[in-house]
Design a protein around this motif. Structure first.
Motif, PDB file in Angstrom:
ATOM      1  N   ARG A 109       0.833  -1.195   0.000  1.00 37.26           N
ATOM      2  CA  ARG A 109       0.000   0.000   0.000  1.00 37.26           C
ATOM      3  C   ARG A 109       0.867   1.244   0.000  1.00 37.26           C
ATOM      4  O   ARG A 109       1.972   1.250   0.544  1.00 37.26           O
ATOM      5  CB  ARG A 109      -0.980   0.002   1.163  1.00 37.26           C
ATOM      6  CG  ARG A 109      -0.389   0.276   2.493  1.00 37.26           C
ATOM      7  CD  ARG A 109      -1.461   0.289   3.590  1.00 37.26           C
ATOM      8  NE  ARG A 109      -0.920   0.957   4.757  1.00 37.26           N
ATOM      9  CZ  ARG A 109      -1.272   2.169   5.174  1.00 37.26           C
ATOM     10  NH1 ARG A 109      -2.203   2.838   4.546  1.00 37.26           N
ATOM     11  NH2 ARG A 109      -0.715   2.703   6.233  1.00 37.26           N
ATOM     12  N   GLU A 110       0.352   2.271  -0.616  1.00 36.53           N
ATOM     13  CA  GLU A 110       1.038   3.554  -0.641  1.00 36.53           C
ATOM     14  C   GLU A 110       0.872   4.203   0.719  1.00 36.53           C
ATOM     15  O   GLU A 110      -0.206   4.123   1.325  1.00 36.53           O
ATOM     16  CB  GLU A 110       0.433   4.442  -1.728  1.00 36.53           C
ATOM     17  CG  GLU A 110       1.198   5.707  -1.963  1.00 36.53           C
ATOM     18  CD  GLU A 110       0.647   6.511  -3.126  1.00 36.53           C
ATOM     19  OE1 GLU A 110       0.725   7.744  -3.065  1.00 36.53           O
ATOM     20  OE2 GLU A 110       0.136   5.899  -4.089  1.00 36.53           O
ATOM     21  N   ILE A 111       1.918   4.823   1.192  1.00 32.36           N
ATOM     22  CA  ILE A 111       1.828   5.540   2.461  1.00 32.36           C
ATOM     23  C   ILE A 111       1.132   6.864   2.147  1.00 32.36           C
ATOM     24  O   ILE A 111       1.692   7.711   1.452  1.00 32.36           O
ATOM     25  CB  ILE A 111       3.211   5.755   3.097  1.00 32.36           C
ATOM     26  CG1 ILE A 111       3.878   4.394   3.358  1.00 32.36           C
ATOM     27  CG2 ILE A 111       3.101   6.564   4.377  1.00 32.36           C
ATOM     28  CD1 ILE A 111       5.313   4.471   3.818  1.00 32.36           C
ATOM     29  N   PRO A 112      -0.108   7.039   2.620  1.00 33.39           N
ATOM     30  CA  PRO A 112      -0.912   8.182   2.200  1.00 33.39           C
ATOM     31  C   PRO A 112      -0.428   9.538   2.705  1.00 33.39           C
ATOM     32  O   PRO A 112      -0.454  10.515   1.961  1.00 33.39           O
ATOM     33  CB  PRO A 112      -2.301   7.868   2.750  1.00 33.39           C
ATOM     34  CG  PRO A 112      -2.083   6.897   3.840  1.00 33.39           C
ATOM     35  CD  PRO A 112      -0.804   6.165   3.532  1.00 33.39           C
ATOM     36  N   SER A 113       0.032   9.617   3.926  1.00 34.75           N
ATOM     37  CA  SER A 113       0.465  10.924   4.441  1.00 34.75           C
ATOM     38  C   SER A 113       1.783  10.763   5.179  1.00 34.75           C
ATOM     39  O   SER A 113       1.830  10.328   6.315  1.00 34.75           O
ATOM     40  CB  SER A 113      -0.596  11.521   5.375  1.00 34.75           C
ATOM     41  OG  SER A 113      -0.866  10.621   6.422  1.00 34.75           O
ATOM     42  N   LYS A 114       2.833  11.095   4.478  1.00 28.76           N
ATOM     43  CA  LYS A 114       4.176  10.976   5.049  1.00 28.76           C
ATOM     44  C   LYS A 114       4.592  12.299   5.659  1.00 28.76           C
ATOM     45  O   LYS A 114       4.251  13.353   5.158  1.00 28.76           O
ATOM     46  CB  LYS A 114       5.185  10.631   3.949  1.00 28.76           C
ATOM     47  CG  LYS A 114       5.075   9.218   3.446  1.00 28.76           C
ATOM     48  CD  LYS A 114       6.103   8.952   2.395  1.00 28.76           C
ATOM     49  CE  LYS A 114       7.484   9.201   2.943  1.00 28.76           C
ATOM     50  NZ  LYS A 114       8.552   8.673   2.169  1.00 28.76           N
ATOM     51  N   ARG A 115       5.361  12.204   6.721  1.00 26.65           N
ATOM     52  CA  ARG A 115       5.927  13.414   7.316  1.00 26.65           C
ATOM     53  C   ARG A 115       7.259  13.754   6.665  1.00 26.65           C
ATOM     54  O   ARG A 115       7.737  14.861   6.775  1.00 26.65           O
ATOM     55  CB  ARG A 115       6.111  13.234   8.816  1.00 26.65           C
ATOM     56  CG  ARG A 115       4.784  13.126   9.518  1.00 26.65           C
ATOM     57  CD  ARG A 115       4.950  13.031  10.996  1.00 26.65           C
ATOM     58  NE  ARG A 115       3.636  12.856  11.590  1.00 26.65           N
ATOM     59  CZ  ARG A 115       3.305  13.288  12.763  1.00 26.65           C
ATOM     60  NH1 ARG A 115       4.171  13.915  13.496  1.00 26.65           N
ATOM     61  NH2 ARG A 115       2.104  13.088  13.235  1.00 26.65           N
ATOM     62  N   MET A 116       7.845  12.752   5.998  1.00 28.27           N
ATOM     63  CA  MET A 116       9.123  12.965   5.310  1.00 28.27           C
ATOM     64  C   MET A 116       8.856  13.338   3.856  1.00 28.27           C
ATOM     65  O   MET A 116       7.817  13.019   3.298  1.00 28.27           O
ATOM     66  CB  MET A 116       9.960  11.678   5.324  1.00 28.27           C
ATOM     67  CG  MET A 116      10.486  11.282   6.673  1.00 28.27           C
ATOM     68  SD  MET A 116      11.374   9.718   6.585  1.00 28.27           S
ATOM     69  CE  MET A 116      12.628  10.074   5.379  1.00 28.27           C
ATOM     70  N   ALA A 117       9.819  13.965   3.249  1.00 29.94           N
ATOM     71  CA  ALA A 117       9.721  14.267   1.823  1.00 29.94           C
ATOM     72  C   ALA A 117       9.757  12.975   1.022  1.00 29.94           C
ATOM     73  O   ALA A 117      10.303  11.970   1.472  1.00 29.94           O
ATOM     74  CB  ALA A 117      10.885  15.167   1.413  1.00 29.94           C
TER      75      ALA A 117
END
Length: 136
Positions: A109-117
């Motif tokens: 699954r795609e990580i929907p909201s990352k804190r990293m760029a």
């Protein structure tokens, strides 16, 4: 911070190449990844070998605590070393299978909201995660 890094998985690079020789028979995906990294930056192999060796030792300890037929659910991200993606999902599966565990299912699954760029100055960062389901 150095103490935390040293005590984390793969923190000690001591005998890293010996550890690699010991662990490479358990994962063809690890061997293929090491061969790719070898061509770009051989020094980075020690870090990967130490991490996978320590991970394998941890898995041995985890399996001792699980009942027969217990399910394991692992959430994994494939990082990059020398801009080569390390297929941790495949390596983890192969390590567990070498210990007699059975593959059940894997979800990507795609990580929907990352804190990293999504990308840093060195390489693309982890954008997907893998949920690996195994059974002892």
């Amino acid at each position: 911070p150095n103490t935390i890094d040293f005590n984390s998985l793969g923190g000690s690079l001591k005998n890293a190449l010996i550890k690699l020789e010991e662990i490479k028979l358990k994962s063809k995906s690890l061997v293929q990844c090491v061969q790719k990294i070898q061509k770009i930056n051989p020094n980075n192999i020690k870090k990967l070998a130490s991490f996978i060796y320590d991970l394998n030792q941890s898995l041995i300890n985890v399996l001792k605590l699980l009942k027969e037929n217990a399910y394991m659910i692992w959430t994994l991200g494939n990082r990059r070393i020398s801009n080569i993606e390390v297929p941790l999902d495949k390596i983890m599966r192969e390590l567990l299978e070498s210990m007699g565990c059975h593959y059940v299912y894997q979800i990507e699954r795609e990580i929907p909201s990352k804190r990293m760029a999504k990308r840093n100055s060195v390489a693309t960062t982890i954008g997907n995660e893998f949920i690996l389901i195994m059974r002892k």
